[in-house]
Motif scaffolding. Structure first.
Motif, PDB file in Angstrom:
ATOM      1  N   THR A   2     -34.222   8.189 -31.219  1.00 53.91           N
ATOM      2  CA  THR A   2     -32.780   8.395 -31.041  1.00 53.91           C
ATOM      3  C   THR A   2     -32.051   8.591 -32.360  1.00 53.91           C
ATOM      4  O   THR A   2     -31.276   9.519 -32.501  1.00 53.91           O
TER       5      THR A   2
ATOM      6  N   TYR B  89     -32.689  11.849 -33.720  1.00 51.70           N
ATOM      7  CA  TYR B  89     -32.026  12.893 -32.952  1.00 51.70           C
ATOM      8  C   TYR B  89     -30.590  13.083 -33.430  1.00 51.70           C
ATOM      9  O   TYR B  89     -30.156  14.186 -33.744  1.00 51.70           O
ATOM     10  N   PHE B  90     -29.843  11.998 -33.535  1.00 48.91           N
ATOM     11  CA  PHE B  90     -28.446  12.107 -33.928  1.00 48.91           C
ATOM     12  C   PHE B  90     -28.299  12.528 -35.376  1.00 48.91           C
ATOM     13  O   PHE B  90     -27.427  13.302 -35.727  1.00 48.91           O
TER      14      PHE B  90
ATOM     15  N   LEU C 273     -24.334  11.425 -37.233  1.00 52.03           N
ATOM     16  CA  LEU C 273     -24.147  10.125 -37.857  1.00 52.03           C
ATOM     17  C   LEU C 273     -23.569  10.221 -39.259  1.00 52.03           C
ATOM     18  O   LEU C 273     -22.647   9.520 -39.593  1.00 52.03           O
TER      19      LEU C 273
END
Lengths: 167, 551
Positions: free
Chosen positions: B475, B478-479, B485
């Protein structure tokens, strides 16, 4: 014997019922506690990723939080510590009713910020298959059960603190 | 007797109370043991892999101290789309731009273009000279020089417009010029600016032809001006980190690098809009086409060429100078590959039917037969004598303007592959990941005992997102890769173009050379020229470094 497992003036549990409820409490506590600790020790964790992918009625609120560094910091620390403290309390059986209801609200908010409704598409692939109901909703519901059927005054630190009358 | 019984009963009672009260504490103990075990294992994983690179817990800060020693006066030559961005990087945006981005921010709090601009460091300079052949753009540049909505507040001076860039260069008070004209003007203006003692920031591709590259190099070396070529990737932290990893030999011998560009829009293929106010009176067409080999009269075709100049070899070099140059420079920054011995290129104009003469599908192969890439004399003995000992590397560049199937850039080592976001896909600078090869020599033991897995990256780096972690989390990765982020984590996003302009201004002030200096610019210019010539001549081109010529 009958009086021993009294939940309140009208409900008493058999031993099996009590043990199952305690097990549920400890398991949920374990899960939530580690969710909190894992975030606390990771220098990289932020709630921003989750909030940015928020859908449904709270997505506007989520964007407001993410775009404001102060709100985001509050959200980050609030989540880490709330999870850790609630998890610990459930596990050791302290302030059980407060911990249950607080945990229920917290986890229900995760559900409401990104509910698995038909028509809502998330950029993060889910780890299971859900429609309307997901594990967050079930865990929140289980915490509500623990709120109504508290067990820490029977098995847990609450028993020592509140000196529950036996006999 | 009954007293004793009572006592015993009371003690039992206390014991039972305690047992029930503390019944779940042992489970907490188990939990703690579990967590400690996990931490120990994670730590082991990290220390086994790339301990040297994980010491830095936080991503390095990109902003250095204020550089407000000497006030500098700048000129802009060519205030089109890119020129406007560069001038914003120096701290000047048009009123139209600041108003529009501020409105966008009000509508969508996540649109940070305005805030990013306003929180830029004030570079202590003024925009005093403007030269553009299109009146509308020249007026916009004047407007930008006046706009008080900027980091540092009210500008100290208003820009003057010059019709001829030589008049701008004759202005004694100007310290440096930013050149963002089409490529066919780069060399003339750069050389004239250097001769006039002006420091130069010139956009990539450096030049249109090989000879121009030689001329620019000589002029800059002779005059000693601070020279910056517009590859803002030089400011990307991820590239420095990637360089450290390769310098340590952690990818093993590297014999193949693949650089790619994928675009699939008219904008991405340089079909830019023709300004409605553009006409014979507002555009100085004769001056525009002065350095180009073929001249055409002013008319509809000329307007197309003026605004979409990248589509013709008369003004630029298509994919070579625009996009290949970026990826090449990123690789040169990471691996110091320099100029190849041979280059060959092929492709064609397969998708666009708009009269262009540059290819829209294009590939270049660069051969470095004498380069030891990824290994040094000290670590080459890791490998059995029959493998991993020889020099030689191929760099393959492949581009299409009719598919978005993004391939990224891959540096393929015998021990591990480094995957980079690449610079050419709409400027997405991303980060990179390193994944071990399942037949690796260097990581063989760790692969065998399961400490590392060739299916998952052993190292990830995403600039600004603090995602420096030896253990991949799907995760977070991914971001971070989506750039979500790092944009918001500490409330600050920094524009690499701004940093690149700042680097140049700092160099002017302290008499040094910026990061994309004339030496690396020359390597870029020659390499791109080799690939362009190979395509146009349909033959393999060899670089003769002794006589500085192409064979």
């Amino acid at each position: 014997m009958d009086n021993k497992n009294k939940i309140n003036s009208s409900i008493s549990l058999t031993n099996s019922q009590l043990y199952v409820l305690v097990a549920l409490r400890v398991l949920i506590g374990w899960h939530i506690l580690y969710e909190g600790i894992a975030k606390l020790v990771s220098p990289y964790w932020s709630s921003a990723g989750f909030l940015l992918d928020s859908k449904w009625i709270f997505s506007g609120l989520a964007k407001t939080i993410v775009s404001n560094p102060i709100l985001l910091t509050i959200s980050d620390y609030g989540n880490m510590w709330a999870l850790t403290i609630i998890g610990l309390l459930l596990m050791i059986g302290l302030f059980n009713r407060y911990a249950s209801i607080a945990g229920m609200i917290l986890i229900l908010s995760y559900y409401l910020f990104s509910p698995p409704f038909v028509g809502l598409e998330y950029s993060k692939p889910g780890e299971g298959s859900y429609i309307t109901v997901n594990k967050n909703l079930i865990e929140a519901c289980a915490l509500l059960v623990l709120y109504y059927l508290p067990t820490s005054h029977l098995i847990g630190l609450d028993r020592l603190i509140y000196k529950t009358k036996v006999v | 007797m009954s007293n004793n019984l009572n006592k015993k009963y009371a003690t039992d009672n206390v014991r039972r109370e305690l047992l029930k009260g503390l019944a779940t504490i042992p489970i907490l103990g188990m939990f703690i043991l579990n967590v400690l075990q996990k931490w120990r294992r994670d730590k082991l994983k990290k220390s086994n892999i790339m301990a040297d690179f994980i010491q830095e817990k936080e991503a390095p800060s990109v902003i250095s101290n204020l550089s407000n020693s000497q006030h500098l006066k700048l000129g802009i030559i060519g205030y089109g789309g890119r020129g406007a961005h560069l001038v914003r990087g120096a701290g000047f945006a048009t009123k139209g731009w600041t108003d529009a981005t501020h409105q966008n921010f009000k509508k969508n709090k996540l649109d940070k273009a305005f805030n990013t601009f306003m929180s830029q460091e004030d570079l202590n300079c003024s925009l005093v000279g403007v030269c553009d052949l299109f009146n509308v753009n020249a007026d916009l540049a004047i407007n930008a020089s006046l706009n008080e909505t900027r980091p540092g507040g009210r500008p100290k001076q208003t820009a003057t417009r010059y019709r001829d860039y030589r008049e701008l260069l004759a202005n004694k008070e100007i310290d440096g010029v930013i050149i963002a004209t089409p490529d066919h003007w780069h060399s003339r203006i750069t050389i004239d600016a250097a001769k006039a003692g002006k420091h130069v920031y010139v956009e990539k591709g450096l030049t249109r032809t090989f000879q121009e590259t030689l001329d620019v190099y000589d002029a800059v070396k002779k005059t000693g001006i601070a020279f910056q070529l517009g590859h803002q990737n030089r400011q990307v932290e991820a590239n420095d980190k990637a360089k450290q990893i390769i310098d340590q030999g952690l990818l093993g011998p590297i014999n193949l690098v693949e650089l790619t560009t994928n675009r699939n829009s008219t904008w991405g293929a340089w079909v830019w809009s023709i300004h409605p106010d553009a006409n014979r009176k507002t555009i100085d067409w004769d001056t525009f086409q002065k350095p180009s080999p073929n001249k055409i009269p002013f008319g509809e075709e000329a307007l197309k060429r003026y605004f979409r100049w990248r589509c013709w070899y008369d003004y630029g070099t298509g994919l070579s100078g625009d996009l290949f140059s970026h990826d090449y420079d990123q690789l040169n920054q990471i691996m110091n590959i320099g100029i190849p011995k041979y280059a060959s290129a092929s492709g064609g104009n397969y998708f666009y039917r708009d009269g262009r003469d540059v290819p829209d599908v294009w590939h270049a192969t660069l051969e470095y037969p004498d380069t030891f890439a990824g290994t040094s004399s000290s670590n080459r003995n890791r490998y059995p004598a029959e493998t991993g000992g020889g020099p030689g590397m191929t760099v393959l560049y492949s581009a299409t303007l009719s598919s978005n199937s993004s391939r990224g850039n891959r540096i393929m080592g015998h021990d591990a592959t480094m995957m980079l976001g690449g610079m050419s896909n709409y400027g997405n600078v991303g980060g990179f990941s390193v994944t071990a090869d399942r037949e690796s020599t260097l990581y063989r033991d760790r692969l065998n005992n399961g400490v590392i897995n060739s299916k998952y990256p052993i190292y990830n780096y995403s600039p600004g997102s603090k995602q420096i972690d030896g253990v991949t989390s799907a995760t977070s990765q991914y971001f971070a890769n989506k750039g979500l982020l790092y944009t918001y984590r500490d409330g600050k996003r920094v524009d690499t173009t701004h940093l690149h302009v700042k680097d140049w201004l700092d160099s002017i002030r302290n008499g040094s050379q910026p990061k994309c200096n004339i030496e690396v610019a020359f390597q870029e210019g020659v390499t791109c020229a080799m690939a362009t010539e190979s395509y146009l001549k349909g033959k393999k081109i060899e670089w003769d470094p002794i006589n500085r010529r192409l064979v």
